[in-house]
Design a protein around this motif. Structure first.
Motif, short mmCIF file in Angstrom:
data_model
loop_
_atom_site.label_atom_id
_atom_site.label_comp_id
_atom_site.label_asym_id
_atom_site.label_seq_id
_atom_site.Cartn_x
_atom_site.Cartn_y
_atom_site.Cartn_z
N GLY A 112 -4.32 32.25 23.65
CA GLY A 112 -4.67 32.99 22.42
C GLY A 112 -6.17 33.18 22.26
N LEU A 113 -6.96 32.15 22.50
CA LEU A 113 -8.42 32.19 22.47
C LEU A 113 -9.02 32.98 21.30
CD1 LEU A 113 -8.57 32.38 26.28
CD2 LEU A 113 -9.79 30.68 24.96
N GLY A 114 -8.51 32.71 20.14
CA GLY A 114 -9.06 33.30 18.93
C GLY A 114 -8.69 34.76 18.72
N LEU A 115 -7.92 35.35 19.63
CA LEU A 115 -7.55 36.77 19.48
C LEU A 115 -6.47 36.91 18.40
CD1 LEU A 115 -7.23 37.51 23.30
CD2 LEU A 115 -9.03 38.41 21.81
N SER A 132 6.58 36.13 18.50
CA SER A 132 5.79 35.43 19.51
C SER A 132 4.53 34.80 18.93
CB SER A 132 5.40 36.40 20.63
OG SER A 132 6.57 36.87 21.27
N GLN A 133 3.85 34.05 19.78
CA GLN A 133 2.68 33.31 19.32
C GLN A 133 1.45 34.20 19.14
OE1 GLN A 133 2.99 30.41 18.35
NE2 GLN A 133 0.91 29.65 18.08
N ASP A 134 1.12 34.95 20.19
CA ASP A 134 -0.07 35.81 20.15
C ASP A 134 0.37 37.24 20.39
OD1 ASP A 134 -2.24 33.93 19.53
OD2 ASP A 134 -1.60 32.92 21.34
N GLY A 135 0.18 37.76 21.62
CA GLY A 135 0.62 39.13 21.89
C GLY A 135 2.03 39.22 22.46
N GLY A 136 2.69 38.08 22.64
CA GLY A 136 4.07 38.11 23.16
C GLY A 136 4.16 38.43 24.65
N VAL A 137 3.09 38.14 25.38
CA VAL A 137 3.09 38.47 26.82
C VAL A 137 4.07 37.59 27.60
CG1 VAL A 137 1.66 38.44 28.92
CG2 VAL A 137 0.77 39.43 26.80
N LYS A 178 -16.16 37.74 23.55
CA LYS A 178 -16.13 36.39 22.98
C LYS A 178 -15.02 35.54 23.61
CE LYS A 178 -15.97 34.58 18.34
NZ LYS A 178 -15.50 34.91 16.99
N ALA A 179 -13.84 36.17 23.79
CA ALA A 179 -12.70 35.42 24.34
C ALA A 179 -12.98 34.98 25.77
CB ALA A 179 -11.44 36.28 24.29
N LYS A 219 6.19 29.11 11.84
CA LYS A 219 5.26 29.29 12.95
C LYS A 219 4.06 28.38 12.75
CE LYS A 219 2.51 32.84 15.27
NZ LYS A 219 2.34 34.23 15.61
N MET A 220 3.48 27.94 13.88
CA MET A 220 2.21 27.22 13.80
C MET A 220 1.26 27.84 14.80
SD MET A 220 3.69 23.38 13.54
CE MET A 220 2.15 22.68 14.02
N ASN A 221 -0.02 27.95 14.42
CA ASN A 221 -0.99 28.50 15.35
C ASN A 221 -2.33 27.80 15.12
OD1 ASN A 221 -2.08 30.10 17.38
ND2 ASN A 221 -1.21 32.00 16.57
N ILE A 222 -3.18 27.84 16.12
CA ILE A 222 -4.51 27.26 15.96
C ILE A 222 -5.52 28.36 16.22
CG2 ILE A 222 -6.16 25.58 16.89
CD1 ILE A 222 -3.86 23.68 17.43
N LYS A 223 -6.25 28.73 15.21
CA LYS A 223 -7.30 29.75 15.34
C LYS A 223 -8.51 29.24 14.56
CE LYS A 223 -4.66 32.86 17.40
NZ LYS A 223 -4.79 33.14 18.82
N GLY A 224 -9.24 28.30 15.15
CA GLY A 224 -10.37 27.69 14.44
C GLY A 224 -9.89 26.68 13.40
N LYS A 225 -8.70 26.85 12.90
CA LYS A 225 -8.03 25.88 12.01
C LYS A 225 -6.54 25.90 12.33
CE LYS A 225 -9.81 28.93 8.77
NZ LYS A 225 -10.20 29.99 8.25
#
Ligand SMILES: Cc1cc2nc3c(=O)[nH]c(=O)nc-3n(C[C@H](O)[C@H](O)[C@H](O)COP(=O)(O)OP(=O)(O)OC[C@H]3O[C@@H](n4cnc5c(N)ncnc54)[C@H](O)[C@@H]3O)c2cc1C
Ligand code: SF4
Ligand code: SF4
Ligand code: SF4
Length: 345
Positions: free
Chosen positions: A288-291, A105-110, A327-328, A240-246
């Motif tokens: 995701g919000l940076g988590l 999954s992308q983040d936590g798989g929710v 922060k999130a 996989k691709m993700n955006i976390k500040g970059k």
């Protein structure tokens, strides 16, 4: 002629497509009872004479869309100013307890876990999600997932448009209980269709899971010109691709980091008119919000609460409340306010 009976040329072609506001969601194509429309390069185009029935403009999230009206339809009231990311019941960070689900999954798989749980309990027969094309690597295509394997295969974010709403034409033909996953613009289309009473398309919809979204990108720009052309990555190797500040692109050889400033030029231009960051009209919104390894989850409706609590109690999901100072949370508020304020009407 009443507005609801305007033909495609006088409504969507003029005020949405030609005005550069079409987000390619496919809702107009899905609802046309005469199959007059098809998506060409992400925008609807007539393939037959339009009968001016007006249904396509009743479904389009960029034509006469009233967020307040839709909030009243979904929640029975409009958002207060102290609800910057929309109406909700509970705000948590959550993750799948199943390790394999978290891995794909992308983040936590929710999102994936909620679909898996709903299917196991028999609350849904199919889920409308985004898969990837067999011909073009990482090119998203709307898919029906009708078992756990298919749900897992479609986990993870594709940062280019997947017109999931298109499949509501087919979902309506099946006698099935359906869950829908989509970006905020697609959730707006689904709610507009429901509010307009287009039950042939939305009658089976049980749950609407909305993704958070700042902007999406063009496939030609982000994938072909940049990641492949400029960075030399073989697109068939991308896992996989993700955006976390970059931008983080994962291949078998590891994770390649790319600066966000370099990909802004590949934003879909029509996203500039979008003011909804957090899928404010969904039953449950996820981002995701940076988590790292967790999904920020906004549980909005009673239906959403029942689904989420059921998945928690059955041991499918772990959750923790989100501190207002976290922060999130601050990021969620900031991105929601910024997107609403900057949207070109
Ligand atoms: C275009 C796009 C932009 C996004 N931008 C942000 C952002 O700026 N900030 C943020 O916090 N989160 C953003 N997200 C959401 C984020 O990437 C994750 O989807 C979210 O955190 C849920 O994670 P998860 O692990 O629970 O999802 P998963 O369990 O991996 O499930 C994701 C679900 O989304 C579906 N999906 C994937 N891509 C698409 C697509 N293009 N269109 C429709 N459905 C799709 C999948 O089929 C799957 O069902 C974006 C998502 C998309 C699609
Ligand atoms: S739904 Fe089809 S027939 Fe009706 S106005 Fe739109 S394009 Fe024309
Ligand atoms: S319904 Fe979607 S695809 Fe059709 S014109 Fe509106 S935004 Fe574009
Ligand atoms: S920014 Fe808005 S219009 Fe663009 S894909 Fe995301 S939700 Fe849709």
């Amino acid at each position: 002629m009443g507005e609801s009976k305007l033909g495609f040329e006088a409504s969507l072609a003029k005020d949405v497509v030609d005005a550069g506001r079409c987000v390619g969601c496919g809702a107009c194509v899905a609802v046309c009872p005469y199959e007059c429309l098809t998506l060409v390069e992400g925008c609807p185009s007539l393939v037959k004479d339009c009968k001016s029935c007006g249904l396509c403009s009743q479904a389009c999230p960029r034509y006469n869309f009233s967020h307040g009206k839709m909030e009243k339809f979904v929640f029975g009231r409009t958002r207060k100013t102290e609800e910057p990311f929309g109406i909700y019941r509970r705000l948590v960070i959550a993750q799948a307890t199943d390790e394999k689900t978290r891995r794909v999954s992308q983040d936590g798989g929710v999102a994936t876990t909620l679909l898996a749980y709903a299917m196991e309990k028999g609350y849904i027969d199919i889920a409308v999600v985004a898969g990837v094309s067999e011909e073009k690597p990482f090119y998203p295509i709307p898919k029906f997932a009708s078992n756990l394997r298919e749900i897992l295969e479609c986990a993870g974010t594709k940062y280019t448009c997947s017109p999931n709403t298109l499949l509501l034409a087919e979902a309506g033909k099946e006698v099935a209980e359906v869950a829908f996953v989509g970006t905020p613009c697609q959730i707006q289309a689904v709610r507009k269709m429901q509010a307009a009473g287009l039950t042939r398309h939305t009658g089976g919809l049980n749950f609407v899971i909305g993704l958070m979204c700042s902007r999406c990108f063009t496939y030609e720009g982000l994938m072909e010109s940049y990641i492949h052309g400029e960075k030399g990555v073989d697109l068939s190797e991308v896992k996989k691709m993700n955006i976390k500040g970059k931008l983080l692109v994962t291949t078998a050889s590891g994770v390649i980091e790319m600066p966000l400033a370099e990909i802004k030029r590949f934003h879909e231009e029509s996203c500039a008119c979008c003011g909804d960051f957090s899928s404010e009209l969904a039953d449950i919104s996820v981002g995701g919000l940076g988590l790292d390894g967790w999904t920020l989850t906004v549980i909005r409706t009673k239906k959403g609460e029942e689904l989420f609590s059921g998945a928690e109690q059955a041991g499918f999901l772990l959750s923790e409340p989100l501190d207002e100072e976290a922060k999130a949370n601050n990021l969620l508020v900031r991105l929601s306010e910024k997107k609403r304020k900057n949207a070109i009407r």
